[in-house]
Enzyme design. Structure first.
Site, mmCIF file in Angstrom:
data_model
loop_
_atom_site.group_PDB
_atom_site.id
_atom_site.type_symbol
_atom_site.label_atom_id
_atom_site.label_comp_id
_atom_site.label_asym_id
_atom_site.label_seq_id
_atom_site.Cartn_x
_atom_site.Cartn_y
_atom_site.Cartn_z
ATOM 1 N N GLY A 1 40.443 20.650 72.696
ATOM 2 C CA GLY A 1 39.517 21.229 73.670
ATOM 3 C C GLY A 1 40.073 21.202 75.090
ATOM 4 N N GLU B 1 42.216 24.165 75.338
ATOM 5 C CA GLU B 1 41.299 25.316 75.337
ATOM 6 C C GLU B 1 40.600 25.468 76.694
ATOM 7 O OE1 GLU B 1 39.486 23.767 71.734
ATOM 8 O OE2 GLU B 1 39.807 25.704 70.771
ATOM 9 N N ALA C 1 38.141 17.406 72.515
ATOM 10 C CA ALA C 1 36.736 17.103 72.297
ATOM 11 C C ALA C 1 36.644 15.645 71.855
ATOM 12 C CB ALA C 1 36.169 18.035 71.235
HETATM 13 N N1 DAK Z 1 38.032 11.668 71.826
HETATM 14 C C1 DAK Z 1 37.505 10.439 72.031
HETATM 15 N N2 DAK Z 1 38.197 9.418 72.568
HETATM 16 C C2 DAK Z 1 39.474 9.627 72.887
HETATM 17 C C3 DAK Z 1 40.109 10.890 72.692
HETATM 18 C C4 DAK Z 1 39.328 11.951 72.144
HETATM 19 N N3 DAK Z 1 39.797 13.190 71.949
HETATM 20 N N4 DAK Z 1 41.396 10.782 73.101
HETATM 21 C C5 DAK Z 1 41.553 9.528 73.536
HETATM 22 N N5 DAK Z 1 40.397 8.807 73.406
HETATM 23 C C6 DAK Z 1 40.156 7.413 73.737
HETATM 24 C C7 DAK Z 1 40.806 6.486 72.719
HETATM 25 O O1 DAK Z 1 39.998 6.341 71.575
HETATM 26 C C8 DAK Z 1 40.915 5.189 73.524
HETATM 27 O O2 DAK Z 1 39.640 4.592 73.556
HETATM 28 P P1 DAK Z 1 39.472 2.995 73.376
HETATM 29 O O3 DAK Z 1 40.134 2.681 72.081
HETATM 30 O O4 DAK Z 1 40.195 2.413 74.579
HETATM 31 O O5 DAK Z 1 37.987 2.781 73.391
HETATM 32 C C9 DAK Z 1 41.212 5.720 74.940
HETATM 33 O O6 DAK Z 1 40.782 7.081 74.961
HETATM 34 C C10 DAK Z 1 42.686 5.684 75.289
HETATM 35 O O7 DAK Z 1 43.400 6.404 74.266
HETATM 36 P P2 DAK Z 1 44.674 5.802 73.516
HETATM 37 O O8 DAK Z 1 44.603 4.309 73.451
HETATM 38 O O9 DAK Z 1 44.824 6.538 72.231
HETATM 39 O O10 DAK Z 1 45.835 6.205 74.553
HETATM 40 P P3 DAK Z 1 47.363 6.555 74.253
HETATM 41 O O11 DAK Z 1 48.015 6.674 75.580
HETATM 42 O O12 DAK Z 1 47.927 5.594 73.250
HETATM 43 O O13 DAK Z 1 47.331 7.996 73.539
HETATM 44 C C11 DAK Z 1 46.614 10.297 73.264
HETATM 45 C C12 DAK Z 1 46.882 9.124 74.240
HETATM 46 C C13 DAK Z 1 45.976 11.436 74.079
HETATM 47 C C14 DAK Z 1 47.964 10.795 72.681
HETATM 48 C C15 DAK Z 1 45.709 9.818 72.113
HETATM 49 O O14 DAK Z 1 44.557 9.205 72.689
HETATM 50 C C16 DAK Z 1 45.251 10.918 71.225
HETATM 51 O O15 DAK Z 1 45.986 11.381 70.345
HETATM 52 N N6 DAK Z 1 43.978 11.350 71.412
HETATM 53 C C17 DAK Z 1 43.357 12.335 70.556
HETATM 54 C C18 DAK Z 1 43.924 13.694 70.835
HETATM 55 C C19 DAK Z 1 43.325 14.731 69.952
HETATM 56 O O16 DAK Z 1 43.502 14.762 68.740
HETATM 57 N N7 DAK Z 1 42.595 15.604 70.572
HETATM 58 C C20 DAK Z 1 42.041 16.784 69.916
HETATM 59 C C21 DAK Z 1 40.660 16.497 69.555
HETATM 60 S S1 DAK Z 1 40.062 17.793 68.535
HETATM 61 C C22 DAK Z 1 34.288 22.420 67.807
HETATM 62 C C23 DAK Z 1 34.869 22.957 68.879
HETATM 63 C C24 DAK Z 1 35.965 22.350 69.462
HETATM 64 C C25 DAK Z 1 36.495 21.204 68.945
HETATM 65 C C26 DAK Z 1 35.870 20.659 67.871
HETATM 66 C C27 DAK Z 1 34.773 21.232 67.304
HETATM 67 N N8 DAK Z 1 33.143 23.079 67.196
HETATM 68 C C28 DAK Z 1 33.039 24.486 67.281
HETATM 69 C C29 DAK Z 1 32.229 22.316 66.461
HETATM 70 C C30 DAK Z 1 37.626 20.600 69.538
HETATM 71 C C31 DAK Z 1 38.314 19.671 68.909
HETATM 72 C C32 DAK Z 1 39.318 18.853 69.561
HETATM 73 O O17 DAK Z 1 39.539 18.900 70.757
#
Ligand code: DAK
Length: 260
Positions: A111, A114, A66
């Site tokens: 997400g 998921e 997400a």
């Molecule tokens: N959201 C927003 N932007 C993201 C992102 C994300 N999940 N993942 C990557 N990006 C963006 C980065 O911010 C970066 O943007 P700029 O800085 O260029 O503007 C761009 O994509 C490239 O990412 P990186 O520079 O970080 O690229 P790397 O190759 O170095 O790393 C990575 C790739 C996938 C390992 C890293 O980006 C990363 O760790 N991303 C986050 C992964 C993560 O934690 N995902 C889980 C999110 S939590 C809910 C229901 C569901 C959810 C929440 C609430 N409710 C019921 C309310 C779900 C939650 C989730 O999914």
């Protein structure tokens, strides 16, 4: 319809839906989630699409979760809305009466993992990575992760993945049953299309009823589940496809199914 963050292509009866936000690793913001739910409705209504493949645009991510930027500013009420939108979109995909294959080409985190689990079958590239990193962000998985992951890989493995926020590679994901197959990244889409073609060569109603029996049955007790199966099995005998399939077998011919 036209989408801002999705691309829907059609090829030989197969729909290919790209989550198309590669600059943000295909992260799911509210608009992407709304479009996903709409796309499921569009695919349901499109008779030219008999099976669907969902994949990520670009070469890095399926969906990296997400959208953390959008989520970081949410109030509790908005967070609830966000969760409801995502839950609704994923259920539309899960409830599609057509087979849905996730072709996981890269990061499938939060997400994204998921979303893959809301699909019927998961195929991964050897570059794919999986995880539920939510607890490291101060939240729980909210698009079905706490429910679908234990159903797929068992309670103990789901506990470990969700509580540790560990990220695993494609081989490990296959070992624990999160994905069915791992392919070199270059052949992932061909393999997904091959599987989709095999599925749509079968009787459409029997495929639809089998999916419904699995999805409904898994949520209930075994006696109710067996009764759901029996009902759907029985309905098959009212279809032309059952006559065509069994008739063709007995005549040593190839069946031609009409989906009737
Ligand atoms: N959201 C927003 N932007 C993201 C992102 C994300 N999940 N993942 C990557 N990006 C963006 C980065 O911010 C970066 O943007 P700029 O800085 O260029 O503007 C761009 O994509 C490239 O990412 P990186 O520079 O970080 O690229 P790397 O190759 O170095 O790393 C990575 C790739 C996938 C390992 C890293 O980006 C990363 O760790 N991303 C986050 C992964 C993560 O934690 N995902 C889980 C999110 S939590 C809910 C229901 C569901 C959810 C929440 C609430 N409710 C019921 C309310 C779900 C939650 C989730 O999914």
């Amino acid at each position: 319809m036209a989408y801002k963050y999705l691309l829907l292509e059609k090829e030989d009866g197969i729909g290919i839906l790209y989550i198309n936000r590669p600059e943000a690793m295909n992260a799911l913001n509210t608009d992407v989630l709304k479009e996903l739910g709409q796309a499921a409705a569009d695919v349901a209504a499109d008779d030219e699409i008999k099976a669907l493949i969902i994949t990520g645009a670009g070469d890095k991510a399926f969906v990296a979760g997400a959208d953390i930027k959008e989520m970081s500013a949410l109030t509790a009420t908005e967070g609830r809305e966000f969760g409801i939108t995502g839950g609704w979109a994923f259920r539309q995909i899960e409830k599609l009466e057509k087979a849905v294959i996730a072709a996981i080409n890269g990061f499938a985190l939060g997400g994204g993992c998921e979303l893959a689990m809301a699909c019927d079958i998961r195929l991964a590239s050897d570059k794919a990575k999986f995880g539920q990193p939510e607890v490291g962000l101060g939240i729980t998985p909210g698009f079905g992760g706490t429910q679908r992951l234990p159903r797929l890989v068992g309670e103990g493995r789901a506990m470990e993945l969700i509580l540790s926020a560990n990220v695993i590679n494609a081989e490990e994901a296959m070992r624990i049953g999160l994905v069915n197959h791992v392919y070199p990244v270059e052949s992932l889409m061909d393999e997904a299309k091959k599987l989709a073609k095999k599925i749509i060569s079968n009787a459409p109603l029997a495929v639809k009823f089998s999916k419904a029996a699995i999805n409904k049955g898994i949520q209930t007790d075994i006696d109710t589940a067996m009764s759901i199966e029996a009902d759907l099995f029985g309905i098959c005998f009212a279809t032309e496809d059952q006559k065509a399939g069994m008739g063709a077998f007995l005549a040593k011919e190839k069946a031609v199914f009409k989906g009737k």
